[in-house]
Write an enzyme that holds these catalytic residues in place. Structure first.
Site, PDB file in Angstrom:
ATOM      1  CB  THR A  74      -1.124   0.292   1.550  1.00 16.59           C
ATOM      2  OG1 THR A  74      -1.833  -1.829   1.090  1.00 16.59           O
ATOM      3  CG2 THR A  74      -1.753   0.850   1.066  1.00 16.59           C
ATOM      4  CG  LEU A 158      -5.900  -1.758   6.620  1.00 16.89           C
ATOM      5  CD1 LEU A 158      -4.265  -1.381   6.850  1.00 16.89           C
ATOM      6  CD2 LEU A 158      -5.974  -3.101   6.916  1.00 16.89           C
ATOM      7  CB  THR A 235      -1.346  -2.923  13.298  1.00 12.36           C
ATOM      8  OG1 THR A 235      -1.894  -1.913  13.139  1.00 12.36           O
ATOM      9  CG2 THR A 235      -1.215  -3.106  14.523  1.00 12.36           C
ATOM     10  NE  ARG A 237       3.220   3.027   5.279  1.00 14.17           N
ATOM     11  CZ  ARG A 237       2.957   1.182   5.117  1.00 14.17           C
ATOM     12  NH1 ARG A 237       2.734   0.708   6.602  1.00 14.17           N
ATOM     13  NH2 ARG A 237       2.160   1.510   4.021  1.00 14.17           N
ATOM     14  CG  ASP A 261       3.010  -5.682  13.434  1.00 18.39           C
ATOM     15  OD1 ASP A 261       3.857  -6.234  13.319  1.00 18.39           O
ATOM     16  OD2 ASP A 261       2.816  -5.292  12.123  1.00 18.39           O
ATOM     17  CD  GLU A 266       8.981  -1.317   9.805  1.00 17.32           C
ATOM     18  OE1 GLU A 266       8.558  -0.569  11.021  1.00 17.32           O
ATOM     19  OE2 GLU A 266       8.612  -1.265   8.816  1.00 17.32           O
ATOM     20  CG  HIS A 287       6.194  -4.038   9.206  1.00 17.72           C
ATOM     21  ND1 HIS A 287       7.139  -3.110   8.193  1.00 17.72           N
ATOM     22  CD2 HIS A 287       5.044  -4.028   8.267  1.00 17.72           C
ATOM     23  CE1 HIS A 287       5.610  -2.272   7.869  1.00 17.72           C
ATOM     24  NE2 HIS A 287       5.032  -3.150   7.722  1.00 17.72           N
ATOM     25  CB  ALA A 289      -0.077  -6.967  11.458  1.00 15.40           C
ATOM     26  CD1 TRP A 290       2.940  -6.971   6.601  1.00 15.55           C
ATOM     27  CD2 TRP A 290       3.023  -8.032   4.902  1.00 15.55           C
ATOM     28  NE1 TRP A 290       4.655  -7.413   6.533  1.00 15.55           N
ATOM     29  CE2 TRP A 290       4.207  -8.554   5.410  1.00 15.55           C
ATOM     30  CE3 TRP A 290       2.117  -8.302   3.990  1.00 15.55           C
ATOM     31  CZ2 TRP A 290       4.615  -8.777   3.539  1.00 15.55           C
ATOM     32  CZ3 TRP A 290       3.257  -8.734   2.875  1.00 15.55           C
ATOM     33  CH2 TRP A 290       4.422  -9.297   2.781  1.00 15.55           C
TER      34      TRP A 290
END
Length: 314
Positions: A74, A158, A235, A237, A261, A266, A287, A289-290
């Site tokens: 996204t 979301l 969760t 950015r 998250d 990162e 990171h 969660a997705w």
């Protein structure tokens, strides 16, 4: 269409790229691409797929055949959008693929923090339950979610998914205005200014993109306005929250807990204030969660649909 995927391994080895190949024809895939390799690997291709590889003006100038960028995610912060426009390059991204998995992860963080799940698990493993003078341990305060207020900043797909699940736990929903956003009512929920929202919420969950306006949206001043028992969930950015300010607030008991998250860097190769060992009631996940297989496969399928109809598509 001549297409290359510069960081295909970011989607994992358990998803099928066949829906994309059905549109592009042969697809050249590189598991990973370093910044030094980008220009060379773009040569001769009109379509590039990326997740986190950074594409900038220098790449577009060096690769005049490039006309389409398909971001298999996204966020577009890794693409120099102005330069892409200057070179008539169409930029596509993926939305509405992770509602279920991200909302599930968000609720998992809320529940784990509210019930002090990790603290009680640690106590049991360290033998404290076995040493208890009664049948249970009650050393960590538990928050009952029913009747509590969840504040959501970013009420897109979301945020709506999180609200839907939170209502099932009996929570009340309030929405917060992002910078430049007007108060009002959405889906029967009030959207109020941030300064009005913060003192009222028991849980604050962030679901907005990182922009110049939202960077450090939650800092020391904002944290000081929240209840000392409140939970902060991100969760979305890294960079939406001042991480040093949050670490200080958790140590001082300004807020009750946090579940993240995402971090500003990162992976966090250079450390991060939130990774210190002495911060109470904090959960950090990588990171992830997705990253359900179902969501990652949906990314592939949506990317394929995005590419369908692009001039030159097979």
């Amino acid at each position: 269409m001549k297409a290359v995927f510069l960081d295909a391994s970011t989607l994992g080895s358990d998803v099928s790229l066949e829906p994309i190949k059905a549109v592009t024809g042969p697809l050249t895939c590189h598991p990973r691409t370093t910044p030094e390799q980008v220009t060379e690997r773009l040569q001769g291709f009109d379509t590039v797929l990326v997740n986190k590889v950074v594409l900038g003006r220098e790449h577009f100038e060096a690769c005049p055949e490039l006309n389409t960028i398909a971001v298999v995610a996204t966020g577009l912060n890794n693409i120099h959008l102005e330069a892409a426009r200057d070179h008539d390059i169409e930029v596509l991204n993926v939305t509405r693929y992770g509602r279920s998995t991200v909302a599930q992860h968000t609720m998992a963080l809320i529940l784990a923090l509210a019930t002090r799940l990790l603290d009680y698990d640690r106590d049991v493993r360290q033998g404290r339950w076995a040493q208890s003078n009664m049948f249970c341990l009650m050393d960590h305060p538990i928050m009952e979610l029913e009747g509590k207020t969840l504040g959501i900043i970013g009420y897109g797909d979301l945020g709506q998914g999180v609200a839907e699940r939170a209502r099932a736990f009996g929570m009340d929903i309030l929405l917060g205005c992002r910078p430049g956003q007007e108060p009002g009512e959405v889906d029967g929920h009030r959207r109020i200014p941030l300064e009005e929202l913060l003192p009222r919420v028991d849980v604050l969950s962030l679901h907005c993109l990182l922009t110049d306006e939202t960077r450090n949206l939650i800092g020391a001043s904002e944290l000081s306005k929240m209840k000392s028992s409140s939970l902060l969930i991100n969760t979305s950015r890294g960079g939406l929250v001042d991480e040093q300010a949050l670490a200080d607030a958790l140590r001082a008991g300004t807020i009750g807990g946090a579940g993240f998250d995402v971090l500003t860097e990162e992976p966090p190769r250079n450390g991060n204030p939130l990774l210190a060992d002495d911060i109470p009631n904090l959960i950090i996940t990588p990171h992830s969660a997705w990253a359900s297989r179902e969501a990652r496969q949906r990314i592939v399928e949506i990317t394929a649909r995005n590419l369908t109809g692009i001039e030159g598509a097979k």
